[in-house]
Design an enzyme around this catalytic site. Structure first.
Site, PDB file in Angstrom:
ATOM      1  N   LYS A  53      80.534  38.917 -12.488  1.00  0.00           N
ATOM      2  CA  LYS A  53      80.966  37.150 -12.755  1.00  0.00           C
ATOM      3  C   LYS A  53      79.743  36.308 -13.319  1.00  0.00           C
ATOM      4  O   LYS A  53      80.016  35.494 -13.989  1.00  0.00           O
ATOM      5  CB  LYS A  53      80.894  36.721 -11.141  1.00  0.00           C
ATOM      6  N   GLN A  97      80.238  35.427  -1.476  1.00  0.00           N
ATOM      7  CA  GLN A  97      80.702  36.943  -1.756  1.00  0.00           C
ATOM      8  C   GLN A  97      81.114  37.581  -0.322  1.00  0.00           C
ATOM      9  O   GLN A  97      80.255  37.489   0.405  1.00  0.00           O
ATOM     10  CB  GLN A  97      79.961  37.664  -2.519  1.00  0.00           C
ATOM     11  N   ASP A 120      87.166  30.044  -4.770  1.00  0.00           N
ATOM     12  CA  ASP A 120      87.889  31.183  -4.541  1.00  0.00           C
ATOM     13  C   ASP A 120      89.017  30.748  -4.024  1.00  0.00           C
ATOM     14  O   ASP A 120      89.884  31.563  -3.680  1.00  0.00           O
ATOM     15  CB  ASP A 120      86.958  31.842  -3.337  1.00  0.00           C
TER      16      ASP A 120
END
Ligand code: NDP
Length: 283
Positions: A53, A97, A120
């Site tokens: 990422k 995460q 997200d």
């Protein structure tokens, strides 16, 4: 019959090129989209995902920051970091995460992220907006799968889509997105008896179970589009999915490989969402 291979890597590159143009436009207005990833603990898979990422956002000229904390961090400390990021004007996207260590309440952490920076798409407000087909943030993996289908020229409207798996991050939002695009959607999961009876009816079959190679050619309707979300690494480091590729490709009309299918799209859509967030804040 051998299925057309849907090249997720090539399609992700096309998405990334488009995002790059948008990033350049924002930079001309003095804005650089910024993504901050919060990584807790030393999980090897999470570190790999965060690394790619970071590389991709830098490639696009975006600001990319990784805040790495030991798994001993308290929930309160983590919530304070998120509050700071919520208030930081140069941070357009915040991603925590997953998974988080057991002593931290994942829901509480996800709910503390400013929904306008929730790239997200896991905040309940964005989940609700997806349900209502309103503008918010769409979770990256299902968003990427819709793009894959569109780029591959697979029509969705009126098709029967069967989802295997009902997780909050893949299965559930996937079905909702397909419904919003006028598919007829069936959800299946570990308590579904006679799974094959459902999967063999699918024009579009999405598999996200975390069970290596569980879907074979026998589960597939001839000519169907098969999207394999699973990622498994064997002891030699080889990657495979939830679909037994060799048996499935002889029955399916189109299929995503692992690696090189859904994975690259997930990262591309994270870039798209971060850019979108910066554009919205610039307006
Ligand atoms: P979860 O473990 O959260 O969910 C798995 C789902 O599959 C559950 O709903 C479960 O049912 C269902 N399931 C498990 N076994 C069976 C079975 N035998 N038959 C039918 N359904 C079953 O997984 P995720 O959704 O988070 O991830 C799924 C896979 O996708 C993993 O391999 C993960 O690594 C991968 N992944 C890949 C991404 C990418 O970018 N390519 C992104 C995210 C995930 P139940 O609810 O009843 O328990």
């Amino acid at each position: 019959m051998t299925a057309t291979i849907i090249d997720g890597k090539a399609i992700a590159e096309q998405v990334i090129e488009k995002v790059k143009h948008r990033v350049t436009k924002l930079q001309q207005q003095g804005i650089t989209p910024g993504l901050t990833v919060v990584l807790v603990g030393e999980d090897a898979a999470s570190q790999t995902y965060v690394g790619s990422k970071e590389r991709t956002s830098k490639r696009l000229g975006m600001n990319s920051t990784v805040i790495q904390k030991p798994s001993s961090i308290s929930e309160q400390e983590l919530l304070e970091i998120i509050q700071e990021l919520n208030a930081a004007p140069d941070v357009h996207g915040i991603l925590v995460q997953l998974p988080l260590p057991k002593h931290i309440d994942e829901n509480k952490v996800l709910q503390s992220i400013d929904p306008q920076k929730d790239v997200d798409g896991f905040h309940p407000l964005n989940v609700g907006k997806l349900l209502l087909d309103q503008q918010g943030f769409i979770p990256c993996t299902p968003f990427g799968i819709i793009q894959l289908l569109d780029y591959a020229g697979i029509s969705i409207e009126g098709k029967h889509a069967v989802i295997v798996g009902r997780s909050n991050i893949v299965g559930k939002p996937m079905g909702q997105l397909l419904l919003n695009r006028h598919a007829t959607v069936t959800y299946t999961h570990s308590r579904t008896p006679n799974l094959k009876d459902f999967t063999t009816q699918a024009d579009i079959l999405i598999v996200a179970t975390g069970q290596p190679s569980m879907i074979t050619g026998e589960h597939i309707k001839p000519g169907a589009a098969v999207i394999d979300v699973g990622i498994h690494r064997d002891s030699d480091g080889r990657l495979s999915g939830d679909v037994a590729f060799d048996s499935a490709k002889d029955v399916a009309g189109a299929i995503t490989p692992v690696p090189g299918g859904v994975g690259p799209m997930t990262i591309a859509m994270l870039m798209e969402n971060t850019c979108l967030s910066a554009e919205r804040q610039a307006e």
